[in-house]
Scaffold this motif. Structure first.
Motif, PDB file in Angstrom:
ATOM      1  N   MET A   1       0.713  -1.408  -0.024  1.00 15.99           N
ATOM      2  CA  MET A   1      -0.088  -0.002  -0.040  1.00 15.99           C
ATOM      3  C   MET A   1       0.795   1.228   0.082  1.00 15.99           C
ATOM      4  O   MET A   1       1.968   1.288   0.802  1.00 15.99           O
ATOM      5  N   ALA A   2       0.492   2.180  -0.910  1.00 13.10           N
ATOM      6  CA  ALA A   2       1.128   3.356  -0.837  1.00 13.10           C
ATOM      7  C   ALA A   2       1.388   4.076   0.352  1.00 13.10           C
ATOM      8  O   ALA A   2       0.444   4.334   0.912  1.00 13.10           O
ATOM      9  N   SER A   3       2.375   4.801   0.785  1.00 12.53           N
ATOM     10  CA  SER A   3       2.357   5.709   1.946  1.00 12.53           C
ATOM     11  C   SER A   3       1.658   6.824   1.703  1.00 12.53           C
ATOM     12  O   SER A   3       1.172   7.344   0.803  1.00 12.53           O
ATOM     13  N   MET A   4       1.345   7.715   2.992  1.00 12.78           N
ATOM     14  CA  MET A   4       0.692   8.908   2.831  1.00 12.78           C
ATOM     15  C   MET A   4       1.410   9.904   2.183  1.00 12.78           C
ATOM     16  O   MET A   4       0.586  10.772   1.602  1.00 12.78           O
ATOM     17  N   ARG A   5       2.539  10.024   2.404  1.00 14.55           N
ATOM     18  CA  ARG A   5       3.326  11.080   1.540  1.00 14.55           C
ATOM     19  C   ARG A   5       3.291  10.733   0.018  1.00 14.55           C
ATOM     20  O   ARG A   5       2.986  11.785  -0.736  1.00 14.55           O
ATOM     21  N   ASP A   6       3.436   9.478  -0.397  1.00 11.79           N
ATOM     22  CA  ASP A   6       3.036   9.223  -1.713  1.00 11.79           C
ATOM     23  C   ASP A   6       1.586   9.617  -2.335  1.00 11.79           C
ATOM     24  O   ASP A   6       1.559  10.229  -3.383  1.00 11.79           O
ATOM     25  N   ILE A   7       0.698   9.290  -1.555  1.00 11.29           N
ATOM     26  CA  ILE A   7      -0.602   9.537  -1.966  1.00 11.29           C
ATOM     27  C   ILE A   7      -0.807  10.978  -1.909  1.00 11.29           C
ATOM     28  O   ILE A   7      -1.376  11.645  -2.682  1.00 11.29           O
ATOM     29  N   GLN A   8      -0.401  11.931  -0.993  1.00  3.35           N
ATOM     30  CA  GLN A   8      -0.520  13.244  -0.813  1.00  3.35           C
ATOM     31  C   GLN A   8       0.246  13.941  -2.166  1.00  3.35           C
ATOM     32  O   GLN A   8      -0.201  14.772  -2.546  1.00  3.35           O
ATOM     33  N   ARG A   9       1.426  13.600  -2.514  1.00  3.35           N
ATOM     34  CA  ARG A   9       2.181  14.079  -3.542  1.00  3.35           C
ATOM     35  C   ARG A   9       1.372  13.627  -4.831  1.00  3.35           C
ATOM     36  O   ARG A   9       1.256  14.582  -5.559  1.00  3.35           O
ATOM     37  N   ARG A  10       0.717  12.437  -5.092  1.00  2.76           N
ATOM     38  CA  ARG A  10       0.068  12.178  -6.287  1.00  2.76           C
ATOM     39  C   ARG A  10      -1.242  13.011  -6.226  1.00  2.76           C
ATOM     40  O   ARG A  10      -1.453  13.505  -7.273  1.00  2.76           O
ATOM     41  N   LYS A  11      -1.725  13.093  -5.288  1.00  2.00           N
ATOM     42  CA  LYS A  11      -3.200  14.072  -5.157  1.00  2.00           C
ATOM     43  C   LYS A  11      -2.843  15.400  -5.449  1.00  2.00           C
ATOM     44  O   LYS A  11      -3.333  16.144  -6.090  1.00  2.00           O
ATOM     45  N   SER A  12      -1.566  16.260  -4.886  1.00  2.00           N
ATOM     46  CA  SER A  12      -1.358  17.398  -5.402  1.00  2.00           C
ATOM     47  C   SER A  12      -0.909  17.452  -6.922  1.00  2.00           C
ATOM     48  O   SER A  12      -1.333  18.766  -7.469  1.00  2.00           O
ATOM     49  N   SER A  13      -0.495  16.697  -7.323  1.00  2.00           N
ATOM     50  CA  SER A  13      -0.155  16.508  -8.895  1.00  2.00           C
ATOM     51  C   SER A  13      -1.279  16.408  -9.593  1.00  2.00           C
ATOM     52  O   SER A  13      -1.444  17.206 -10.679  1.00  2.00           O
ATOM     53  N   VAL A  14      -2.277  15.459  -9.165  1.00  2.00           N
ATOM     54  CA  VAL A  14      -3.604  15.525  -9.937  1.00  2.00           C
ATOM     55  C   VAL A  14      -4.442  16.831  -9.842  1.00  2.00           C
ATOM     56  O   VAL A  14      -5.267  17.245 -10.801  1.00  2.00           O
ATOM     57  N   ALA A  15      -4.296  17.226  -8.594  1.00  2.00           N
ATOM     58  CA  ALA A  15      -4.955  18.724  -8.605  1.00  2.00           C
ATOM     59  C   ALA A  15      -4.548  19.762  -9.324  1.00  2.00           C
ATOM     60  O   ALA A  15      -5.441  20.469 -10.012  1.00  2.00           O
ATOM     61  N   SER A  16      -3.136  19.565  -9.523  1.00  2.57           N
ATOM     62  CA  SER A  16      -2.652  20.898 -10.441  1.00  2.57           C
ATOM     63  C   SER A  16      -2.812  20.550 -11.941  1.00  2.57           C
ATOM     64  O   SER A  16      -3.122  21.498 -12.829  1.00  2.57           O
ATOM     65  N   ILE A  17      -2.979  19.152 -12.396  1.00  2.00           N
ATOM     66  CA  ILE A  17      -3.482  18.975 -13.749  1.00  2.00           C
ATOM     67  C   ILE A  17      -4.774  19.507 -13.718  1.00  2.00           C
ATOM     68  O   ILE A  17      -5.158  19.796 -14.818  1.00  2.00           O
ATOM     69  N   GLY A  18      -5.642  18.951 -12.830  1.00  2.00           N
ATOM     70  CA  GLY A  18      -7.166  19.541 -13.031  1.00  2.00           C
ATOM     71  C   GLY A  18      -7.292  20.921 -13.160  1.00  2.00           C
ATOM     72  O   GLY A  18      -8.074  21.402 -14.049  1.00  2.00           O
ATOM     73  N   GLN A  19      -6.509  21.681 -12.525  1.00  2.00           N
ATOM     74  CA  GLN A  19      -6.682  23.204 -12.654  1.00  2.00           C
ATOM     75  C   GLN A  19      -5.991  23.729 -14.244  1.00  2.00           C
ATOM     76  O   GLN A  19      -6.983  24.601 -14.759  1.00  2.00           O
ATOM     77  N   ILE A  20      -5.209  22.940 -14.724  1.00  3.80           N
ATOM     78  CA  ILE A  20      -4.836  23.169 -15.969  1.00  3.80           C
ATOM     79  C   ILE A  20      -5.925  22.914 -16.831  1.00  3.80           C
ATOM     80  O   ILE A  20      -6.326  23.707 -18.020  1.00  3.80           O
TER      81      ILE A  20
END
Length: 295
Positions: A1-20
């Protein structure tokens, strides 16, 4: 299972793409409103131009003119209209499939490309690029269509090509865009025109409708004026509709991408909360186990 840090990093990346993608959707929406209005206001003229010219020629008898007869060349020139940019869903691939699935032999096809995406794809597939007008698609003008028309008509008149087609995406409405391959020269009559022509030839009563079309000035001089204007008008209409279709397709693609990003963020948030809850549970378990060990 992915760590909380990995999940948070991916979530931030997806949010940035969503804004674009959301910003790109808004830009495409604004552009669509302008190009849609332009396409809808111009479409009746170009449809009537096509109907009028084919109707005139259908009632003109057997006129021999270079623009109305297939040349000796077996080469088919296709004016291919795509976009200069991607991220437009299946907009460009629709035209590319239309060309590759046309049934024409690749060796007998020459392309005049408008749009870098189509040019790059078809060039990689081994199609011959006769000339490229990719910059035209950014803001098509009637003068641009006239320039392309002059080149292709000269090649047709010189016998370098035998048939002229245009491949573009027809704009129906905001969500419906249809890849279309239209033959420009030699002019082909619709089934309706051909039926009218047969009826006029057989009828013995409608003398006026059977009368041949009269040209003033002469036939050849008139067609030298009518046909280039006909081809230019149809081509300009295709360019306008293609731009509207591109913006509509990009708006839909960015809307879908934004929705997907939001769904991914919800799933990642759920994974993060579960991972966080698991971490807290583990810490409590360790504290309790340590306390029991001390006692």
């Amino acid at each position: 299972m992915a760590s909380m840090r990995d999940i948070q990093r991916r979530k931030s990346s997806v949010a940035s793409i969503g804004q674009i993608t959301k910003a790109m959707k808004l830009v495409s929406t604004v552009k669509l409103q302008k190009t849609k209005a332009r396409a809808e206001s111009a479409k009746p003229y170009f449809e009537k131009m096509y109907q009028t010219v084919t109707h005139i020629l259908a009632r003109s008898g057997n006129i021999r003119h270079p623009y109305l007869q297939a040349g000796d060349s077996s080469v088919k020139c296709i004016i291919t209209i795509t976009s200069n940019r991607g991220l437009a869903g299946g907009y460009n691939s629709g035209i590319e499939k239309l060309i590759t699935g046309s049934g024409f032999e690749k060796e007998n096809i020459e392309l005049i490309t408008v749009g870098r995406k189509g040019k790059e794809f078809l060039e990689r597939r081994g199609y011959k690029i006769r000339s490229d007008y990719s910059d035209v698609i950014n803001n098509p003008m009637f003068s641009d269509a006239k320039e392309i028309c002059e080149e292709v008509l000269k090649a047709f008149g010189d016998g370098e090509i035998g048939e002229i087609y245009v491949a573009y995406t027809s704009f129906k409405n905001t969500v419906v865009h249809t890849p279309t391959l239209m033959k420009l020269l030699p002019v082909e009559f619709s089934d309706e025109d051909m039926e009218k022509r047969r009826q006029e030839q057989k009828s013995q009563e409608a003398a006026e409708s059977r009368a041949p079309m009269n040209f003033e000035p002469g036939e050849e001089e008139s067609l030298d004026i009518i046909i280039p204007k006909y081809v230019t008008s149809i081509l300009f209409g295709a360019l306008i509709e293609a731009v509207a279709s591109e913006n509509g397709a990009r708006m839909q693609a960015m809307d879908n991408a934004t929705s997907n990003a939001e769904e991914m963020i919800e799933k990642l948030s759920l994974q993060y909360n579960r991972a966080r809850q698991g971490s807290i549970t583990q810490e409590l378990t360790e504290i309790i186990a340590g306390a029991e060990a001390i006692n």
